[in-house]
Scaffold this active site. Structure first.
Site, PDB file in Angstrom:
ATOM      1  N   ARG A  60     -10.427 -11.438   1.840  1.00  0.00           N
ATOM      2  CA  ARG A  60     -11.260 -12.518   1.284  1.00  0.00           C
ATOM      3  C   ARG A  60     -10.553 -13.862   1.342  1.00  0.00           C
ATOM      4  NH1 ARG A  60     -11.746  -9.111  -4.184  1.00  0.00           N
ATOM      5  NH2 ARG A  60     -11.258  -7.516  -2.668  1.00  0.00           N
ATOM      6  N   LYS A  81       0.849  -1.203   0.000  1.00  0.00           N
ATOM      7  CA  LYS A  81       0.000   0.000   0.000  1.00  0.00           C
ATOM      8  C   LYS A  81       0.878   1.244   0.000  1.00  0.00           C
ATOM      9  CE  LYS A  81      -3.964  -1.730   2.669  1.00  0.00           C
ATOM     10  NZ  LYS A  81      -4.975  -1.483   1.636  1.00  0.00           N
TER      11      LYS A  81
HETATM   12  N1  BES Z   1      -8.072  -3.617   4.335  1.00  0.00           N
HETATM   13  C1  BES Z   1      -8.243  -3.201   3.005  1.00  0.00           C
HETATM   14  C2  BES Z   1      -9.542  -2.449   2.755  1.00  0.00           C
HETATM   15  C3  BES Z   1      -9.716  -1.132   3.458  1.00  0.00           C
HETATM   16  C4  BES Z   1      -9.450   0.042   2.790  1.00  0.00           C
HETATM   17  C5  BES Z   1     -10.211  -1.070   4.727  1.00  0.00           C
HETATM   18  C6  BES Z   1      -9.658   1.261   3.421  1.00  0.00           C
HETATM   19  C7  BES Z   1     -10.407   0.150   5.361  1.00  0.00           C
HETATM   20  C8  BES Z   1     -10.137   1.311   4.702  1.00  0.00           C
HETATM   21  C9  BES Z   1      -8.238  -4.412   2.065  1.00  0.00           C
HETATM   22  O1  BES Z   1      -7.486  -5.491   2.474  1.00  0.00           O
HETATM   23  C10 BES Z   1      -7.714  -3.949   0.769  1.00  0.00           C
HETATM   24  O2  BES Z   1      -6.584  -3.522   0.743  1.00  0.00           O
HETATM   25  N2  BES Z   1      -8.512  -4.048  -0.285  1.00  0.00           N
HETATM   26  C11 BES Z   1      -8.111  -3.621  -1.564  1.00  0.00           C
HETATM   27  C12 BES Z   1      -8.675  -4.602  -2.544  1.00  0.00           C
HETATM   28  C13 BES Z   1      -8.167  -4.410  -3.942  1.00  0.00           C
HETATM   29  C14 BES Z   1      -6.696  -4.770  -4.017  1.00  0.00           C
HETATM   30  C15 BES Z   1      -8.971  -5.264  -4.848  1.00  0.00           C
HETATM   31  C16 BES Z   1      -8.673  -2.233  -1.810  1.00  0.00           C
HETATM   32  O3  BES Z   1      -9.783  -1.946  -1.361  1.00  0.00           O
HETATM   33  O4  BES Z   1      -7.980  -1.420  -2.395  1.00  0.00           O
HETATM   34 ZN    ZN Z   2      -5.451  -5.378   1.902  1.00  0.00          ZN
END
Ligand code: BES
Ligand code: ZN
Ligand code: ZN
Length: 492
Positions: free
Chosen positions: A345, A271
């Site tokens: 997931r 990230k």
């Molecule tokens: N934990 C994150 C989602 C999240 C984002 C929670 C902002 C709280 C606030 C999750 O694991 C994630 O990173 N999801 C990705 C999925 C994508 C790679 C398909 C996302 O939402 O960017």
């Molecule tokens: Zn994530």
């Protein structure tokens, strides 16, 4: 801190008096003539009575100060109005460093049932949740005086069952505050092992069971998703099985599943730095589930509930899983890991498979799953995806009763096309469009069609960037009151 219904006004540092503003007229008709006089005086002398004003009172009267606070229904939702009133009392008594206070609701014209005891619960919730601050690592406010004694007053209500309502609200709020503490604890403190140990302590204290499955057991169960996400970490994963099963409960349990990523760096699909610290809250689903089990046990709800929490952090390292990896989940379904940041997931699908062992009446999973859900709904509502209309209605209704609102997103089959993989049975990402829904479609692959199931994406409301009324900045414990209300209704 004691909070109780005393019916009549008693001497206190501060008396908070609630009034309603209807159009241009003010309504307050306390049976207490002294208060009435004060109020009339204020209305005459002030053009506006907005929010907060305090009125120094003479010696020997009922309160050092009288603070008038406006009570506003929130789109006709009186329970939420009372929660916000509770928060006002919490914040004002903190600012005024009060030791004792009373809150007077006498004479309010509340349309539905003026004597409805629901306001006692809601007010207590707003007060307790609004008093919460995360201060484990802060030592500077220890000298601030704390409110020790709060009395609730409504001369129009009979007080028979009221203190019972107040104490039930307190049990639920303490469970929600426990959930908030879990979410706010940083990743260096709250490892999967620490999460397990706090769940175990809660279970021992409140009388529900907690089984901690370790890495060896997780391997035996072939939880390929949880193990894959854990590959980059120096901390071992855990899988928690919590159970509240009071004597005499028969039939199928409600199974709750919570995402327990103690810190989400994204893994190899790292990230960006900005805002990454918020990812200590990526176990908000787990916190909601553990908190709900605690609440169910504290209230001794006559309903069989199971809580499942897969937990690990998601780290990049030489041993971490890589984009392109293909893994085999506990269900035997193969997954192409296209993006290691879509890790939630991967751990939830193993928990959904494990849930089958309980032959659940319903399965509800809660997860801070997608940024896409935050884009869609912000932090005011969670995304609800389900294969069952009845369950959907129950959750929406509990959502509006508790103001932990859920809003439906569709699980149309057409969306499944986005997560088709050329090399495995499914891919863990489905592109930018409908990101919350494609995550839901992924999970749905692990649930039988005839199994009532709901997925609640709490990525928005679980963690706030700035305070919002009785919710402080950071972890909100979202889901504890929603699920507890759902269980209370189920147990009726
Ligand atoms: N934990 C994150 C989602 C999240 C984002 C929670 C902002 C709280 C606030 C999750 O694991 C994630 O990173 N999801 C990705 C999925 C994508 C790679 C398909 C996302 O939402 O960017
Ligand atoms: Zn994530
Ligand atoms: Zn995550």
């Amino acid at each position: 801190m004691t909070i109780k219904y005393t019916g009549k006004i008693k001497p206190a540092d501060t008396c908070f008096v609630f009034f309603q503003k209807t159009g241009e007229t003010y309504s307050l008709s306390s049976k207490n003539t002294e208060l009435n006089q004060l109020f009339q005086h204020l209305v005459k002398t002030e053009d506006q009575l907005d929010g907060f004003r305090f009125y120094p009172d003479g010696k020997g009267r009922l309160a050092e100060r009288v603070v008038f606070l406006e009570l506003k229904p929130v789109k006709g939702n009186w329970a939420e109005a009372f929660r916000r009133a509770g928060n006002s009392v919490a914040k004002n008594s903190r600012n005024l460093s009060q030791q004792s206070a009373c809150a007077d609701f006498s004479g309010l014209a509340i349309p539905e049932t003026p004597t409805d005891p629901v306001w006692f619960s809601a007010f207590t919730e707003g007060f307790l949740l609004g008093s919460y601050e995360y201060k484990t690592y802060k030592n500077d406010d220890s000298k601030r005086k704390k409110l020790k004694d709060l009395s609730l007053i409504n001369e129009d209500c009979s007080g028979k069952t009221v203190n019972q309502l107040i104490s039930s609200a307190l049990e639920v709020c303490e469970s929600q505050i426990f959930a908030r503490e879990l979410v706010n604890a940083p990743g260096n403190e709250l490892t999967p092992a620490e999460l397990a140990s706090r769940a175990r302590k809660s279970a021992e204290k409140h009388g529900y069971s907690c089984t901690i499955l370790n890495k060896k057991k997780i391997k035996e169960l072939k939880m390929g998703g949880l193990l894959a996400v854990n590959k980059g970490s120096v901390n071992e994963p855990v899988f928690l099985v919590l159970e509240h099963k009071p004597k005499g409960t028969k039939g199928k349990p409600v199974v709750l599943v919570g995402k327990g990523i103690t810190f989400d760096t994204g893994g190899i699909s790292l990230k960006p730095a900005a805002g990454m610290g918020d990812m200590k809250g990526d176990m908000g689903g787990a916190a909601a589930v553990i908190g709900t089990l605690e609440a169910a046990a504290r209230l001794n709800l006559p309903v069989h509930v199971v809580g499942l929490v897969p937990s690990t952090d998601n780290m990049p390292s030489g041993s971490a899983q890589c984009p392109g990896d293909i893994i085999t989940t506990m269900a035997g379904i193969t997954v192409e890991v296209d993006n290691t940041d879509a890790e939630g997931r991967l751990i939830l699908c193993d928990a959904l498979e494990y849930a089958k062992k309980f032959k659940p009446a319903v399965i509800i999973d809660l997860a801070t799953l997608t940024g896409a859900c935050v884009v869609a709904l912000g932090d005011k509502a969670a995304g609800l995806m389900t294969n069952h209309d009845g369950l959907s209605a129950e959750l929406i209704s509990s959502g509006s009763a508790t103001f932990e609102r859920v809003w439906p997103l569709p699980l149309f089959d057409d969306y499944a096309g986005q997560i088709k993989s050329d090399v495995a049975e499914v891919k863990n990402v489905g592109g930018r469009n409908a990101g919350a829904i494609t995550a839901g479609k992924f999970l749905q692959k692990f649930v039988s069609d005839n199994q009532p199931w709901a997925h609640i994406d709490i990525a928005g409301p679980a963690f706030l960037d700035s305070p919002d009324g009785y919710k402080a900045k950071g972890g909100t414990g979202f889901g504890v009151r929603l699920l507890t209300d759902f269980l209370i209704n189920r147990s009726k």
